[in-house]
Write an enzyme that holds these catalytic residues in place. Structure first.
Site, PDB file in Angstrom:
ATOM      1  N   CYS A 185      77.890  -7.785  66.295  1.00 53.80           N
ATOM      2  CA  CYS A 185      77.337  -8.323  67.545  1.00 53.80           C
ATOM      3  C   CYS A 185      77.935  -7.632  68.778  1.00 53.80           C
ATOM      4  O   CYS A 185      78.806  -8.201  69.456  1.00 53.80           O
ATOM      5  CB  CYS A 185      77.516  -9.831  67.649  1.00 53.80           C
ATOM      6  SG  CYS A 185      76.462 -10.476  68.972  1.00 53.80           S
ATOM      7  N   ASP A 323      77.077  -6.385  57.542  1.00 53.95           N
ATOM      8  CA  ASP A 323      78.049  -5.635  58.344  1.00 53.95           C
ATOM      9  C   ASP A 323      78.851  -4.601  57.549  1.00 53.95           C
ATOM     10  O   ASP A 323      79.427  -3.692  58.131  1.00 53.95           O
ATOM     11  CB  ASP A 323      79.047  -6.622  58.988  1.00 53.95           C
ATOM     12  CG  ASP A 323      78.375  -7.595  59.934  1.00 53.95           C
ATOM     13  OD1 ASP A 323      77.171  -7.430  60.214  1.00 53.95           O
ATOM     14  OD2 ASP A 323      79.059  -8.538  60.400  1.00 53.95           O
ATOM     15  N   CYS A 366      69.922  -9.323  69.500  1.00 51.71           N
ATOM     16  CA  CYS A 366      71.142  -9.790  70.143  1.00 51.71           C
ATOM     17  C   CYS A 366      70.788 -10.674  71.334  1.00 51.71           C
ATOM     18  O   CYS A 366      70.256 -10.174  72.334  1.00 51.71           O
ATOM     19  CB  CYS A 366      71.958  -8.564  70.603  1.00 51.71           C
ATOM     20  SG  CYS A 366      73.598  -9.015  71.146  1.00 51.71           S
TER      21      CYS A 366
HETATM   22  P1  FAD Z   1      79.918 -12.198  57.015  1.00 53.49           P
HETATM   23  O1  FAD Z   1      78.958 -13.276  57.396  1.00 53.49           O
HETATM   24  O2  FAD Z   1      81.090 -11.967  57.908  1.00 53.49           O
HETATM   25  O3  FAD Z   1      80.393 -12.477  55.528  1.00 53.49           O
HETATM   26  C1  FAD Z   1      81.313 -11.681  54.832  1.00 53.49           C
HETATM   27  C2  FAD Z   1      81.970 -12.566  53.785  1.00 53.49           C
HETATM   28  O4  FAD Z   1      82.742 -11.769  52.881  1.00 53.49           O
HETATM   29  C3  FAD Z   1      82.921 -13.608  54.390  1.00 53.49           C
HETATM   30  O5  FAD Z   1      82.530 -14.906  54.020  1.00 53.49           O
HETATM   31  C4  FAD Z   1      84.293 -13.237  53.829  1.00 53.49           C
HETATM   32  O6  FAD Z   1      85.115 -14.351  53.573  1.00 53.49           O
HETATM   33  C5  FAD Z   1      83.906 -12.508  52.549  1.00 53.49           C
HETATM   34  N1  FAD Z   1      84.933 -11.577  52.079  1.00 53.49           N
HETATM   35  C6  FAD Z   1      85.675 -10.713  52.799  1.00 53.49           C
HETATM   36  N2  FAD Z   1      86.527 -10.035  52.004  1.00 53.49           N
HETATM   37  C7  FAD Z   1      86.282 -10.461  50.738  1.00 53.49           C
HETATM   38  C8  FAD Z   1      86.795 -10.104  49.452  1.00 53.49           C
HETATM   39  N3  FAD Z   1      87.750  -9.195  49.284  1.00 53.49           N
HETATM   40  N4  FAD Z   1      86.267 -10.731  48.374  1.00 53.49           N
HETATM   41  C9  FAD Z   1      85.276 -11.646  48.489  1.00 53.49           C
HETATM   42  N5  FAD Z   1      84.760 -12.014  49.683  1.00 53.49           N
HETATM   43  C10 FAD Z   1      85.261 -11.436  50.781  1.00 53.49           C
HETATM   44  N6  FAD Z   1      74.650 -12.163  64.948  1.00 53.49           N
HETATM   45  C11 FAD Z   1      73.402 -12.490  65.405  1.00 53.49           C
HETATM   46  O7  FAD Z   1      72.408 -12.218  64.732  1.00 53.49           O
HETATM   47  N7  FAD Z   1      73.223 -13.107  66.606  1.00 53.49           N
HETATM   48  C12 FAD Z   1      74.266 -13.451  67.390  1.00 53.49           C
HETATM   49  O8  FAD Z   1      74.077 -14.027  68.454  1.00 53.49           O
HETATM   50  C13 FAD Z   1      75.590 -13.135  66.939  1.00 53.49           C
HETATM   51  N8  FAD Z   1      76.671 -13.461  67.689  1.00 53.49           N
HETATM   52  C14 FAD Z   1      77.925 -13.245  67.186  1.00 53.49           C
HETATM   53  C15 FAD Z   1      79.017 -13.632  67.951  1.00 53.49           C
HETATM   54  C16 FAD Z   1      80.301 -13.463  67.472  1.00 53.49           C
HETATM   55  C17 FAD Z   1      81.456 -13.883  68.322  1.00 53.49           C
HETATM   56  C18 FAD Z   1      80.504 -12.913  66.180  1.00 53.49           C
HETATM   57  C19 FAD Z   1      81.900 -12.761  65.641  1.00 53.49           C
HETATM   58  C20 FAD Z   1      79.420 -12.496  65.422  1.00 53.49           C
HETATM   59  C21 FAD Z   1      78.128 -12.652  65.920  1.00 53.49           C
HETATM   60  N9  FAD Z   1      77.009 -12.228  65.197  1.00 53.49           N
HETATM   61  C22 FAD Z   1      75.741 -12.490  65.671  1.00 53.49           C
HETATM   62  C23 FAD Z   1      77.193 -11.375  64.002  1.00 53.49           C
HETATM   63  C24 FAD Z   1      76.992 -12.084  62.681  1.00 53.49           C
HETATM   64  O9  FAD Z   1      77.811 -13.211  62.582  1.00 53.49           O
HETATM   65  C25 FAD Z   1      77.317 -11.103  61.556  1.00 53.49           C
HETATM   66  O10 FAD Z   1      76.641  -9.884  61.778  1.00 53.49           O
HETATM   67  C26 FAD Z   1      76.911 -11.667  60.207  1.00 53.49           C
HETATM   68  O11 FAD Z   1      77.669 -12.802  59.915  1.00 53.49           O
HETATM   69  C27 FAD Z   1      77.041 -10.608  59.124  1.00 53.49           C
HETATM   70  O12 FAD Z   1      76.872 -11.154  57.855  1.00 53.49           O
HETATM   71  P2  FAD Z   1      77.642 -10.507  56.602  1.00 53.49           P
HETATM   72  O13 FAD Z   1      77.185 -11.275  55.415  1.00 53.49           O
HETATM   73  O14 FAD Z   1      77.488  -9.050  56.620  1.00 53.49           O
HETATM   74  O15 FAD Z   1      79.181 -10.792  56.908  1.00 53.49           O
END
Ligand code: FAD
Ligand code: UQ1
Length: 438
Positions: A185, A323, A366
């Protein structure tokens, strides 16, 4: 030479862990990481393949809706509204592993967990998110721990500091930073700045305040259409925009923040006194992706996948979402939603003996909050192509978009996205443009 008892025991444990059939449990799909992407794909996989065939590896006891952290930092939502116990939202029928994944072995189709357990899979979906590296800024962790005026919306343990720090601020220098790394983000470091400015204006401290946005980038935002609108916001609010400056160190005893001047040939730095500091922390691909028998990341350290199908470039039964991947679009939950349908179609295609047919276009979004009532809803795809859902000029600050962000998106997230029923707003975009658009 005789082996010591200790050594014999170690060899035995190693043998049991690595060669015993009982310790390797097989699943149709193993999902590594149960955050936004992992839960959304996990839910689809459980529906498709049935009870007991899908494992989700997720160490966190609480799942957070991270996009809400901007509103938590702004004092609009409470921290507790942003999280639910992970066990309450795991897809029905999945086998949860409340563990860290520690090692990949893509040639043997196995992963090893921190407790030594091994899982094998037909398909592996990697959804490990992005890693936050506080240690890349000298003194940052100490400052976050000990200085009430230093905060970040990027971590669950520190987002709770942001609103009290905004309320506590009595004027002086307020500095907001954006790091010199990929980030999730990319709008988040400035959204909180616009909310803080609004708060300080309403509470009579704005006149005694200098607000700095120190960003490592050369622009305020990567998509020119929205950058132009945001520049007007920056000017209207009298924010001092310092481009190409990267936070290097924080000294909370002296209340100083030092930045590398990225365009300085002599490697110069600039030090500022701060009275309030919100940090967009350095981030990277998760270190654990490098614990693999053969490399699965590209040279930037992110999972190497095809940008349209989300399939790994070398291992066809590995897919990546969100991500942790090198898909060249903004890292957001909106991007996760939009690619999840394409990714899952790929798994179904492979089950049918076909090549993955996903055609993810890089959609990401965003919601750029500009004060306590307005938001610019940026929506775009690969190469900065604009993909706006509503038949309005979305580069304008709008109240409707603020309500969408504050009131509608959390409902979509909890009730549709996490259950694998939200593929992003593509269908609505077509309807709203009467079929006459992308
Ligand atoms: P995540 O949701 O971060 O999940 C990754 C998971 O992997 C976590 O649960 C973690 O515990 C797990 N993990 C890590 N290491 C290990 C390991 N070794 N073994 C097993 N599990 C592990 N997005 C939007 O679309 N709109 C918005 O307005 C927005 N605003 C945001 C504002 C902020 C302040 C933040 C921080 C983020 C924002 N985002 C927004 C971004 C969004 O939250 C992320 O892009 C999204 O959560 C990505 O999903 P993901 O599954 O890739 O990662
Ligand atoms: C979106 O799909 C999404 O994923 C759930 C987000 O994450 C919370 C968003 O912030 C946004 C803006 C979208 C896009 C949705 C619409 C209705 C434009």
């Amino acid at each position: 030479m005789a082996l010591s008892t200790n050594k014999v025991a170690k060899v035995f444990v190693h043998f049991v862990r690595n060669y015993s059939a009982e310790t390797t449990k097989h699943y149709k799909v193993v999902v590594a990481g149960g955050g936004s992407g992992g839960l959304s794909i996990g839910a689809r996989a459980c529906r498709q393949f049935g009870v007991g065939n899908v494992a989700i590896i997720e160490p966190a006891k609480v799942h957070f809706y991270q996009p809400m952290w901007t509103l938590v930092g702004g004092g609009v939502k409470s921290f507790s509204q942003s999280g639910v116990p992970t066990q309450d939202i795991l897809p029905r029928g999945c086998k949860p592993y409340n563990q860290y994944l520690q090692e990949f072995d893509p040639e043997r189709n196995t992963v090893t967990l921190k407790n030594g357990e091994k899982l094998s899979y037909d398909y592996l979906v990697v959804a490990l998110g992005i890693q936050i590296n506080l240690n890349k800024v000298e003194g940052l962790e100490e400052a976050l721990k000990h200085d009430k005026n230093v905060c970040t919306n990027y971590l669950s343990e520190y987002v709770v500091k942001t609103f009290p720090a905004i309320q506590d601020f009595r004027g002086g220098n307020a500095i907001f930073t954006f790091p010199n790394t990929p980030v999730k983000c990319a709008g988040a470091p400035q959204k909180i700045m616009y909310m803080a400015e609004d708060y300080w204006k309403k509470h009579g401290v704005k006149d005694k305040t200098k607000i700095f946005y120190n960003t490592s980038l050369g622009v305020i935002f990567g998509i020119p259409r929205y950058a132009a609108s945001l520049m007007k916001v920056v000017e209207r609010k009298g924010i001092i925009l310092n481009k190409r400056q990267n936070l290097k160190a924080v000294d909370h005893a002296k209340k100083t923040a030092t930045f590398d001047l990225l365009d300085s040939e002599k490697g110069e730095t600039q030090t500022y006194h701060y009275d309030f500091l919100h940090v967009g922390p350095p981030q990277s691909g998760p270190d654990v992706l490098k614990n693999s028998s053969v490399p699965i990341v590209d040279e930037t350290g992110f999972l190497d996948v095809d940008k349209n199908t989300c399939q790994h470039v070398k291992f066809p039964n590995i897919f990546g979402i969100g991500d942790c991947t090198n898909i060249p679009t903004a890292k957001t939950a909106a991007a996760v939603a939009a690619c999840s349908g394409h990714l899952f179609r790929g798994i179904k295609d492979m089950e049918a003996g076909k090549k993955p047919s996903g055609t993810y276009n890089g959609y990401s979004s965003c919601p750029l909050i500009t004060d306590y009532h307005h938001c610019i809803l940026a929506e775009f795809a690969f190469d900065g192509q604009i993909y706006e859902t509503f038949p309005l000029d979305q580069s304008k600050e709008r109240r409707t978009m603020y309500h969408l962000k504050r009131d509608v998106m959390p409902q979509i997230y909890w009730h549709m996205f996490l259950k694998g029923y939200w593929n992003g707003p593509g269908t609505y975009r077509k309807i709203m443009h009467l079929g006459m658009c992308c």
